[in-house]
Enzyme design. Structure first.
Site, PDB file in Angstrom:
ATOM      1  N   GLU A 112     -44.076   5.478  12.861  1.00 30.04           N
ATOM      2  CA  GLU A 112     -43.250   6.667  11.615  1.00 30.04           C
ATOM      3  C   GLU A 112     -43.455   7.994  12.350  1.00 30.04           C
ATOM      4  O   GLU A 112     -44.410   8.286  13.179  1.00 30.04           O
ATOM      5  CB  GLU A 112     -43.615   6.285  10.549  1.00 30.04           C
ATOM      6  CG  GLU A 112     -44.887   6.619  10.120  1.00 30.04           C
ATOM      7  CD  GLU A 112     -45.038   6.497   8.432  1.00 30.04           C
ATOM      8  OE1 GLU A 112     -44.400   6.087   7.613  1.00 30.04           O
ATOM      9  OE2 GLU A 112     -46.404   6.767   8.137  1.00 30.04           O
TER      10      GLU A 112
ATOM     11  N   ARG B 222     -56.370   6.500  13.773  1.00 25.77           N
ATOM     12  CA  ARG B 222     -56.359   5.829  12.310  1.00 25.77           C
ATOM     13  C   ARG B 222     -56.732   4.357  12.666  1.00 25.77           C
ATOM     14  O   ARG B 222     -55.762   3.592  13.180  1.00 25.77           O
ATOM     15  CB  ARG B 222     -55.199   6.111  11.468  1.00 25.77           C
ATOM     16  CG  ARG B 222     -55.448   5.950  10.118  1.00 25.77           C
ATOM     17  CD  ARG B 222     -55.495   7.334   9.220  1.00 25.77           C
ATOM     18  NE  ARG B 222     -56.301   7.103   7.954  1.00 25.77           N
ATOM     19  CZ  ARG B 222     -55.505   6.613   6.897  1.00 25.77           C
ATOM     20  NH1 ARG B 222     -54.176   6.365   6.804  1.00 25.77           N
ATOM     21  NH2 ARG B 222     -56.192   6.338   5.959  1.00 25.77           N
TER      22      ARG B 222
ATOM     23  N   ARG C  64     -46.327  14.828  12.301  1.00 18.01           N
ATOM     24  CA  ARG C  64     -47.261  13.851  13.037  1.00 18.01           C
ATOM     25  C   ARG C  64     -46.459  12.575  13.314  1.00 18.01           C
ATOM     26  O   ARG C  64     -45.983  12.019  12.411  1.00 18.01           O
ATOM     27  CB  ARG C  64     -48.598  13.291  12.209  1.00 18.01           C
ATOM     28  CG  ARG C  64     -49.741  12.927  13.079  1.00 18.01           C
ATOM     29  CD  ARG C  64     -50.639  12.395  11.962  1.00 18.01           C
ATOM     30  NE  ARG C  64     -50.186  11.088  11.156  1.00 18.01           N
ATOM     31  CZ  ARG C  64     -50.704  10.826   9.961  1.00 18.01           C
ATOM     32  NH1 ARG C  64     -51.470  11.583   9.214  1.00 18.01           N
ATOM     33  NH2 ARG C  64     -50.212   9.831   9.516  1.00 18.01           N
TER      34      ARG C  64
ATOM     35  N   SER D 106     -51.433  14.101   7.208  1.00 15.64           N
ATOM     36  CA  SER D 106     -52.809  14.273   6.668  1.00 15.64           C
ATOM     37  C   SER D 106     -53.793  14.136   7.854  1.00 15.64           C
ATOM     38  O   SER D 106     -53.428  13.778   8.836  1.00 15.64           O
ATOM     39  CB  SER D 106     -53.228  13.853   5.522  1.00 15.64           C
ATOM     40  OG  SER D 106     -52.834  12.137   5.932  1.00 15.64           O
TER      41      SER D 106
ATOM     42  N   LYS E 147     -37.161   7.192   6.771  1.00 13.69           N
ATOM     43  CA  LYS E 147     -37.184   6.109   7.917  1.00 13.69           C
ATOM     44  C   LYS E 147     -35.741   5.604   8.422  1.00 13.69           C
ATOM     45  O   LYS E 147     -35.665   5.085   9.212  1.00 13.69           O
ATOM     46  CB  LYS E 147     -38.000   4.821   7.099  1.00 13.69           C
ATOM     47  CG  LYS E 147     -39.388   5.054   6.893  1.00 13.69           C
ATOM     48  CD  LYS E 147     -40.091   3.818   6.475  1.00 13.69           C
ATOM     49  CE  LYS E 147     -41.770   4.405   5.879  1.00 13.69           C
ATOM     50  NZ  LYS E 147     -41.528   5.010   4.796  1.00 13.69           N
TER      51      LYS E 147
ATOM     52  N   ASN F 214     -44.018  11.655  10.645  1.00  9.66           N
ATOM     53  CA  ASN F 214     -44.073  12.430   9.195  1.00  9.66           C
ATOM     54  C   ASN F 214     -43.858  13.805   9.383  1.00  9.66           C
ATOM     55  O   ASN F 214     -44.351  14.514  10.373  1.00  9.66           O
ATOM     56  CB  ASN F 214     -45.582  12.200   9.190  1.00  9.66           C
ATOM     57  CG  ASN F 214     -46.108  10.721   8.882  1.00  9.66           C
ATOM     58  OD1 ASN F 214     -45.751  10.181   8.065  1.00  9.66           O
ATOM     59  ND2 ASN F 214     -46.657  10.375  10.019  1.00  9.66           N
TER      60      ASN F 214
ATOM     61  N   LYS G 150     -39.493  -2.271   5.605  1.00 14.39           N
ATOM     62  CA  LYS G 150     -40.042  -0.976   5.241  1.00 14.39           C
ATOM     63  C   LYS G 150     -39.291  -0.292   4.190  1.00 14.39           C
ATOM     64  O   LYS G 150     -38.091  -0.199   4.590  1.00 14.39           O
ATOM     65  CB  LYS G 150     -40.453  -0.090   6.439  1.00 14.39           C
ATOM     66  CG  LYS G 150     -41.277  -0.469   7.562  1.00 14.39           C
ATOM     67  CD  LYS G 150     -41.581   0.422   8.604  1.00 14.39           C
ATOM     68  CE  LYS G 150     -42.991   0.255   9.399  1.00 14.39           C
ATOM     69  NZ  LYS G 150     -43.376   1.259  10.195  1.00 14.39           N
TER      70      LYS G 150
ATOM     71  N   GLU H  13     -40.083   7.897   1.450  1.00 18.82           N
ATOM     72  CA  GLU H  13     -41.407   8.488   1.807  1.00 18.82           C
ATOM     73  C   GLU H  13     -42.454   7.851   0.649  1.00 18.82           C
ATOM     74  O   GLU H  13     -42.125   7.953  -0.637  1.00 18.82           O
ATOM     75  CB  GLU H  13     -41.636  10.057   1.867  1.00 18.82           C
ATOM     76  CG  GLU H  13     -40.690  10.470   2.780  1.00 18.82           C
ATOM     77  CD  GLU H  13     -41.012  10.033   4.235  1.00 18.82           C
ATOM     78  OE1 GLU H  13     -42.190  10.002   4.642  1.00 18.82           O
ATOM     79  OE2 GLU H  13     -40.206   9.743   5.031  1.00 18.82           O
ATOM     80  N   GLY H  14     -43.538   7.580   0.856  1.00 20.46           N
ATOM     81  CA  GLY H  14     -44.513   7.061  -0.180  1.00 20.46           C
ATOM     82  C   GLY H  14     -44.038   6.053  -0.781  1.00 20.46           C
ATOM     83  O   GLY H  14     -44.279   5.762  -2.080  1.00 20.46           O
TER      84      GLY H  14
END
Lengths: 514, 514
Positions: free
Chosen positions: A156, A488, A134, A163, A336, A158, A398, A402-403
């Site tokens: 970004e 979103r 995505r 999701s 990233k 993914n 950033k 990830e996460g």
């Protein structure tokens, strides 16, 4: 899409009309799986120990305005993005150079790389990789140029656990339904109209991606029936988003799948001597399955790996003959840091993966300038920009992981960096802020309607199945398609009592020509 | 289907298998609208003031065993039942004779009749009537005959607000889904198999019935768009059952509908001088609709008529040009008194409405003997049976009114009758108890699984559209079809701690040859 063009959007609703819209929205959402399990702050486990309650997912009452040209460009370049990231995932040498810059500062990346190295030493037995990607964008309007055109800038990319593909399909149908039952006032009918509401086919299209891997897996190594494994967190409040893909996989493709809580991997799977992945359902241990495809909806964050067994679990899955979605190399391609090296001004890397000039420059146009915080020339420039409150104001900092925690915005950056040892700075990238146009919408969350300023993020899904390795047809891309979209929307913090920041809602696009 | 034939049904589930089955059942049900709004005892209004929470509808974990021949017979005779009840509803003279016996003891029937008389005096302007019927049966095995074959005996015939057509379609799909994902143990695979699980098409078929009336309404009398009105209770916990029909009406038939809370009828509808029914949506008063069809999911019980305005509301709808589903005469045709006069041994009435002997005797075979409690010869016999505890043990006493309270069973009948003045006895009928075979199942309700003895009630839906009046083609039946089925399963009170009696669960059939 200057706000002055659509100052009255979304339209004001009378009390009676809002009541009508909400009553229809609440019932339709539950009847169509546009739902989540309620947060513990809404329903405690004591009250519903077996988890039968559900509630409408956080969604917008209206589709948000989105420039048609930007939307179409986002969808049109998804195949190029799929090609780009699958090429990166295949280029282990190049990836190694990037990862080596991260291993000392990011344990999670280091651990993932370790697993890859171990499996590589032994030899991968599966040459196919699947990506359900995505690519996330915001609309950018340069505030320093009056009347600047709207452009699409990537936030970004993914490569793991992308999701909302399930809920996104449903919310675009919902907004279309609300239009069809005249829930929107006729004053808005010049804007909210059927041909302005693109329907997202993401649930069905992502499921078709899993099915294509399942089919491409080839000859069975056992006499067991075959399945796809959804590796999931447990508990999972966003379960219906995932279920919609499972249902589509079964009903439209005839493919069986199971939900495997990541922490149960070593209990419920095993490798045959030839590394065929065997899934032994805990409810039916005498009927094992041969797993063709492992679809990760967990494993993207250090939080999923509290125990050493969790790393052993990931190793077992990576070693297996099943097609991974994603493989570790593919997951790492989503760092990233990689987005940064591609988007660093004057970077030579994009051309390496997208040799076609026209394609590369089309993708390049969606990059916002991104700088490393390392010892390179670009890094030096970035340090100057980031430590000065004046210039930092145009940037976001950033984490590369990830996460890996929250972003740091604008004037907060210098102070934050000061609090970190400089050796840790390369774990972050500095990105020019995207300046989205001012929008308004209303969000239903936990039964409450919040109205106010919002910003929207367009996610475009992509499916890509390709061949790794050095064998015949290595590097071949077997499948590559754009797979629907997500909008979103979250609060822009522009006003008190408006839409709470940080919590996104699932939305759909109302396309406008600007 | 003596229990000895299937002593192990439903199969025992291991803890892990039950966990798997329930996890899949809970998610699938929410994702497919097999849901209800939670009861106030589960979620208080304080906790969820805007009503966004939902929960799985009470459903069975397994499809219940049902004799194939009985099932097929129930579906096969539905068209004859549609013909029978539409003929009764057209025979006002005959109905009048029945109703006159009730008006002094049943205010509700008296009030309904009054409205019919008033409209008749003025003249009906709509000759078409629609019935969305449901004929309810139990399997009966005569306990006094060893090895007696299973037969189908009618419990009641519903002519108004026949519910669960929406959820029923979904539960048959759910049980089929659970079979497909191997949630049922393989030990049961000789019984639970695809060709034993008939899918109910009730949601779609009932919606098609509403659409057929909408279309048959004929030329518009206004320039307004047309709609169907769902007259509903408010609040309505079983809203998804109704919504599934609305969604099917719109998506499969392109017909708009609105939910009209019965108590808002006089606020939101009005009659044109020619009695065209105009619906003025409260959320959009400048865009009225011409209502073609009024579908009652309320109005079947005195509880819906607490105020005199509620009777004025019913009068307004009955006077209108819209097709009523049902008309008052059709609603009255569903009186238990009518079931009784048809099923009284040696009754001449059935032949009046079903002149074809073969059809009439086929229908007759589904009647359990029913007696009036009046001064007739059959009534005299019934009084003797009902006041003697010994003979009363084979009977159930039922109020004649729709929604008119609870049934009185077996030995409780004599004492109950003694508590009533004899002049009130004719408000009840005495029916031979149907003796269903002993079955077991498990029901999920409010998150709890209850296991134990159950009894099942098969409901067969029917759609019938016909012409009343004395004009051209009066009496013509325009549409007549069987419209799917419902299996409603409840506790049989056979054991402590088993399935709670009185609360039904939605179920589907697992057909067995016996």
């Amino acid at each position: 899409m200057a706000p002055s063009l659509y100052p009255d959007y979304p339209p004001e609703l009378t009390t009676e009309r809002e009541k009508y819209l909400l009553a229809n929205l609440k019932d339709w959402s539950i009847a169509h799986g546009l739902a989540v399990r309620p947060a513990p702050s809404f329903v405690t486990q004591d009250q519903d120990p077996s988890g039968v309650l559900a509630t409408t997912a956080p969604i917008t009452l209206f589709p948000s305005l989105f420039p048609r040209a930007c939307f179409e460009e986002g969808l049109a370049i998804q195949k190029a993005y799929n090609e780009l990231y699958s090429a990166i995932a295949r280029d282990e040498e190049w990836l190694k150079g990037i990862v080596e810059e991260l291993v000392n500062i990011d344990d999670f990346v280091a651990k993932l790389w370790e697993i890859h190295v171990a499996v590589k030493k032994e030899g991968y037995v599966q040459e196919l990789s699947l990506g359900l990607f995505r690519s996330d964008y915001m609309v950018h309007v340069d505030p320093s140029i009056s009347g600047a055109p709207a452009g699409l800038k990537q936030v970004e990319f993914n490569t793991i656990a992308s999701s909302f593909g399930g809920l996104s399909s449903q919310v675009s149908v919902l907004h279309n339904y609300l239009l069809n039952i005249n829930a929107y006032p006729s004053s808005a009918s010049a804007i909210i109209k059927a041909d302005a509401l693109p329907q997202s086919k993401s649930a069905s299209s992502l499921a078709a991606g899993l099915a294509s891997a399942h089919k491409a897996y080839g000859t069975s190594r056992t006499s067991y029936p075959r399945c796809v494994l959804f590796v999931v967190q447990d508990p999972e409040r966003n379960v219906f988003d995932q279920r919609l893909l499972e249902y589509s996989l079964l009903s439209e493709n005839g493919v069986r799948s199971f939900r495997l809580p990541f922490h149960r991997t070593l209990l419920d799977t095993k490798l045959d001597p030839d590394r065929t992945l065997i899934y032994v359902p805990p409810h039916s241990q005498t009927t094992p399955y041969e797993a063709t495809t492992v679809y990760f909806r967990a494993g993207y964050s250090p939080d999923d790996h509290p125990r050493s067994e969790d790393w052993a679990a990931r190793l077992q899955l990576e070693r297996s003959r099943a097609i991974k979605c994603p493989s570790i190399l593919t997951q790492l391609a989503g760092c990233k840091k990689i987005q940064q090296v591609l988007a660093t001004p004057q970077s030579p890397h994009l051309k390496r993966f997208l040799p076609d000039d026209a394609t590369a420059s089309r993708v390049l146009r969606t990059f916002a300038p991104i700088y490393p915080l390392d010892k390179s020339n670009a890094g030096e420039e970035a340090r100057n920009l980031a430590t000065n409150p004046e210039s930092a104001n145009k940037y976001v900092l950033k984490p590369q992981r990830e996460g890996g925690g929250n972003n740091i915005y604008r004037k907060a950056i210098p102070k934050f960096l000061k609090s970190l040892p400089e050796s840790h700075w390369p774990a972050y990238i500095l990105m020019e802020m995207i300046e989205p146009p001012a929008l308004r919408n209303a969000i239903l969350r936990n039964g409450e309607v919040q109205k106010g300023g919002v910003i929207g993020e367009l996610g475009v899904y992509g499916v890509c199945l390709w061949k790794n390795g050095t064998g015949q047809k290595a590097g071949e891309v077997l499948e590559n398609w754009e797979a629907g979209y997500l909008l979103r929307t979250k609060g822009d913090q522009s006003e008190e009592g408006g839409v709470a920041a940080g919590f996104g809602a699932v939305d759909s696009c109302c396309l406008v020509d600007v």
